[in-house]
Design an enzyme around this catalytic site. Structure first.
Site, PDB file in Angstrom:
ATOM      1  N   CYS A   1       5.947   7.300  22.591  1.00  0.00           N
ATOM      2  CA  CYS A   1       7.120   7.086  23.519  1.00  0.00           C
ATOM      3  C   CYS A   1       8.072   6.204  23.128  1.00  0.00           C
ATOM      4  O   CYS A   1       9.239   6.171  23.754  1.00  0.00           O
ATOM      5  CB  CYS A   1       6.525   6.973  24.972  1.00  0.00           C
ATOM      6  SG  CYS A   1       7.658   7.580  26.249  1.00  0.00           S
TER       7      CYS A   1
ATOM      8  N   GLN B   1      -6.944  -0.232   5.215  1.00  0.00           N
ATOM      9  CA  GLN B   1      -7.621  -0.941   6.207  1.00  0.00           C
ATOM     10  C   GLN B   1      -8.962  -1.532   6.013  1.00  0.00           C
ATOM     11  O   GLN B   1      -9.357  -2.422   6.716  1.00  0.00           O
ATOM     12  CB  GLN B   1      -7.686   0.028   7.571  1.00  0.00           C
ATOM     13  CG  GLN B   1      -6.296   0.512   8.200  1.00  0.00           C
ATOM     14  CD  GLN B   1      -5.528  -0.576   8.727  1.00  0.00           C
ATOM     15  OE1 GLN B   1      -6.190  -1.739   9.258  1.00  0.00           O
ATOM     16  NE2 GLN B   1      -4.417  -0.516   8.974  1.00  0.00           N
TER      17      GLN B   1
ATOM     18  N   SER C   1      -3.587  -3.388   0.286  1.00  0.00           N
ATOM     19  CA  SER C   1      -2.682  -4.290   0.814  1.00  0.00           C
ATOM     20  C   SER C   1      -3.125  -5.766   0.773  1.00  0.00           C
ATOM     21  O   SER C   1      -4.200  -6.059   1.292  1.00  0.00           O
ATOM     22  CB  SER C   1      -2.162  -3.699   1.968  1.00  0.00           C
ATOM     23  OG  SER C   1      -1.047  -4.584   2.345  1.00  0.00           O
ATOM     24  N   ALA C   2      -2.224  -6.792   0.714  1.00  0.00           N
ATOM     25  CA  ALA C   2      -2.653  -8.235   0.971  1.00  0.00           C
ATOM     26  C   ALA C   2      -2.444  -8.471   2.426  1.00  0.00           C
ATOM     27  O   ALA C   2      -3.045  -9.436   2.912  1.00  0.00           O
ATOM     28  CB  ALA C   2      -1.833  -8.947   0.150  1.00  0.00           C
ATOM     29  N   HIS C   3      -1.762  -8.050   2.986  1.00  0.00           N
ATOM     30  CA  HIS C   3      -1.273  -8.572   4.309  1.00  0.00           C
ATOM     31  C   HIS C   3      -2.122  -8.034   5.569  1.00  0.00           C
ATOM     32  O   HIS C   3      -2.273  -8.589   6.599  1.00  0.00           O
ATOM     33  CB  HIS C   3       0.281  -8.469   4.668  1.00  0.00           C
ATOM     34  CG  HIS C   3       0.528  -6.936   5.273  1.00  0.00           C
ATOM     35  ND1 HIS C   3       0.616  -6.550   6.435  1.00  0.00           N
ATOM     36  CD2 HIS C   3       0.623  -5.963   4.586  1.00  0.00           C
ATOM     37  CE1 HIS C   3       0.971  -5.204   6.557  1.00  0.00           C
ATOM     38  NE2 HIS C   3       0.982  -4.612   5.353  1.00  0.00           N
TER      39      HIS C   3
ATOM     40  N   ALA D   1       0.738  -1.119   0.097  1.00  0.00           N
ATOM     41  CA  ALA D   1      -0.022   0.077   0.069  1.00  0.00           C
ATOM     42  C   ALA D   1       0.808   1.215   0.180  1.00  0.00           C
ATOM     43  O   ALA D   1       0.404   2.253  -0.723  1.00  0.00           O
ATOM     44  CB  ALA D   1      -0.972   0.107   1.324  1.00  0.00           C
TER      45      ALA D   1
ATOM     46  N   ASN E   1      -6.103   4.027  10.321  1.00  0.00           N
ATOM     47  CA  ASN E   1      -5.401   3.055  10.729  1.00  0.00           C
ATOM     48  C   ASN E   1      -5.278   2.762  12.137  1.00  0.00           C
ATOM     49  O   ASN E   1      -5.139   1.704  13.070  1.00  0.00           O
ATOM     50  CB  ASN E   1      -3.956   2.820   9.963  1.00  0.00           C
ATOM     51  CG  ASN E   1      -3.079   4.072  10.354  1.00  0.00           C
ATOM     52  OD1 ASN E   1      -3.853   5.166   9.571  1.00  0.00           O
ATOM     53  ND2 ASN E   1      -2.082   4.136  10.927  1.00  0.00           N
TER      54      ASN E   1
END
Lengths: 136, 425
Positions: free
Chosen positions: B349, B202, B222-224, B94, B174
């Site tokens: 942080c 997403q 995106s594939a993952h 992506a 996201n």
């Protein structure tokens, strides 16, 4: 991020969590940091005869901040305030193996103990030496 | 396609789980990445070995077999968003899709205009290409979001100028899972004759998307994030009314209609296609199940842990994502205490900077709340037992950390934290 075993130990078993009576003339309170920065430490000491007989902390912050303040309370107990004042952030960072991005946590802990000592001295309106004389 | 894939049964999920979390933290970071679905892996494996051909080889059956597999993958992906296969360009993921969409359109339409409209809560893979273009002389308008995390379509309409060439607004965020009013934005862009790109990383495969109905001209995937392999993504480029053209980022053999050169990663594309097919077929059942779990989690958190804030719109939200601030404790310390759970912190942080999440800040959260946030995502393998275990751990940890928190103590004493002069460091 991987934490050192010592940081994890202090985080899981924090020493001296709690509060001392702020209005007690023998108690010095230091509050440093800001919520917006993600760290606030409250460190309190109880002083008798120029010696720190008790120390308590409460910390809002990451695990390294909690560990730094916990460690400092452990160190200063039984220490003369003049000695405690000399604690440097480097010693804290070294003892806890803090990575560079967490050095500010040790700086904050140093600031906290200094602020607590300063508060104690302010309450007594004089330098530490005088306190030792009047305290006994 | 012709082969039928069942929606994932409890057995399928059980089959996935041992490989995913056995003896390890409960995984609740599915917005970061997902394990490859075993059915996806099975589909991919032959393309690493006996079916290893180059999809661009036209002279022998090795190439033909690979090409056919790629085209099946392309069809399956196109089908999920109501596109035609020719409108799908494969990329490395992506991030590349977003770069190709934004920089590719900007360069192609440079003579027409040099103004882009986007939003402050976009992923860095959109914001950074925009910043790059600003350095090249383009102008970018970064729209604010409402406290619920959504961009107001009217603001998009107001931001469009005569020289605006592209509007890029993500489908779902996201960090929060908040879904933007994409159909409204699409309609505005269509009416004004401005191309509309959406980063759907997403949302793709999780909620219904139709590029025709929603007037989307470019869409990143995106594939993952849908139980496919890492390293492959796609960009939808509308072919008709209007035809979208981009200047490629990568030049070479002219693969993907010249939009993206480079030998196609056939096994990854096969996996992406299989993952897309499973996602589409199981979307209805799965999103219902996941939403139920998420709402169970939300209700338990809200009723069992005091002083929590759910960040972003509840109504306009992906089924699986929850972003929660636990007042008066810091996110990283909470995550450290949740070693039995893999979640992500809105607190930065963990990085060298002390800046909290820019997404939450843009929604009007103060720094302290933004520092106290966690993102929890429920996925295909997640069970009710896992959700309950996580909430139990959360409740225990939050109580323990608040016991340690000077802020909590002050609030209990009735002190208004905003009246205190802090020593910033």
């Amino acid at each position: 991020m991987a934490y050192s075993d010592k940081v994890i130990d202090h985080y899981e078993n924090p020493r001296n969590v709690g509060s001392l009576d702020k209005s007690d003339p023998d108690v010095g309170t230091g509050i440093v940091g800001a919520p917006a920065c993600g760290d606030v430490m409250k460190l309190q000491i109880k002083v008798q005869d120029g010696v720190i007989v008790d120390a308590k902390f409460k910390t809002y912050g990451c695990g390294s901040a909690i560990a730094s303040s916990s460690l400092v309370t452990e160190w200063v107990k039984g220490m003369a305030i003049d000695e405690a004042e000399k604690i440097q952030n480097k010693q804290i960072a070294e003892e806890l193996s803090l990575p560079p991005v967490k050095i500010h946590c040790s700086v904050l802990a140093e600031d906290a103990i200094k602020a607590a000592i300063e508060d104690y001295r302010r309450k007594h309106g004089a330098a530490g030496a005088d306190q030792e004389a009047t305290g006994s | 396609m012709t082969t039928q894939t069942q929606t994932p049964s409890p057995e399928d999920r059980a089959r996935t789980r041992p490989a995913v979390t056995a003896g390890r933290p409960i995984y609740m970071d599915y917005a970061a990445t997902c394990p490859v679905d075993p059915r996806v892996l099975d589909a991919m494996l032959p393309y690493f070995t006996e079916k290893f051909g180059n999809a661009a080889s036209r002279t022998h059956s090795y190439g033909w077999v690979a090409e056919e597999a790629v085209e099946i993958g392309r069809e399956r992906i196109a089908e999920v968003i109501g596109a035609s296969p020719k409108e799908i360009t494969f990329t490395s993921g992506a991030t590349e899709s977003n770069n190709l969409a934004i920089k590719g359109v900007a360069e192609y339409l440079a003579d027409k205009g040099r103004h882009i409209v986007t939003c402050v809560t976009e992923h860095k893979a959109v914001l950074d290409p925009c910043k790059y273009l600003e350095r090249k002389g383009y102008e970018v308008t970064y729209l604010p979001v409402a406290p619920d995390g959504r961009v107001d379509p009217q603001r998009v309409a107001d931001a469009i100028r005569d020289d605006t060439i592209l509007v890029s607004i993500m489908f779902a965020n996201n960090e929060t899972g908040v879904v933007h009013p994409v159909p409204e934005i699409g309609r505005i862009c269509h009416e004004r004759g401005v191309l509309f790109h959406t980063d759907a990383t997403q949302a793709f495969g999780k909620i219904p998307i139709d590029v025709q109905e929603m007037n989307i001209d470019l869409l990143s995937m995106s594939a993952h994030k849908i139980y496919g392999p890492k390293g492959v993504g796609a960009l939808y480029l509308r072919r008709r009314r209007p035809r979208v053209r981009v200047v490629p980022l990568i030049h070479g053999g002219g693969h993907e209609r010249g939009n993206r050169s480079g030998t196609l990663p056939v096994p990854l594309i096969v996996g992406f296609g299989e993952a897309a097919k499973i996602a589409a077929e199981s979307m209805e059942e799965e999103s219902r199940r996941i939403l139920e779990l998420r709402e169970h989690m939300r209700r338990r958190i809200e009723s069992e842990i005091p002083e929590v804030v759910i960040n972003g719109s509840i109504e306009h939200r992906l089924p699986g994502t929850l972003n929660v601030s636990f007042k008066y404790i810091e996110g990283e310390s909470l995550i450290m205490g949740l070693r039995g759970v893999a979640v992500s912190s809105g607190s930065a942080c963990t990085s060298a900077s002390l800046e909290p999440s820019y997404v939450l800040r843009a929604m009007g959260l103060d720094d302290e709340l933004a520092h106290s946030s966690l993102r929890m995502c429920i996925g295909r393998p997640t069970t009710r037992e896992e959700v309950d275990a996580v909430v139990d751990m959360l409740a225990e940890r939050v109580a323990k950390l608040r016991e340690m928190s000077p802020l909590w103590e002050m609030v209990q004493e009735g002190i208004d934290l905003s009246t205190i002069e802090w020593t910033a460091h």
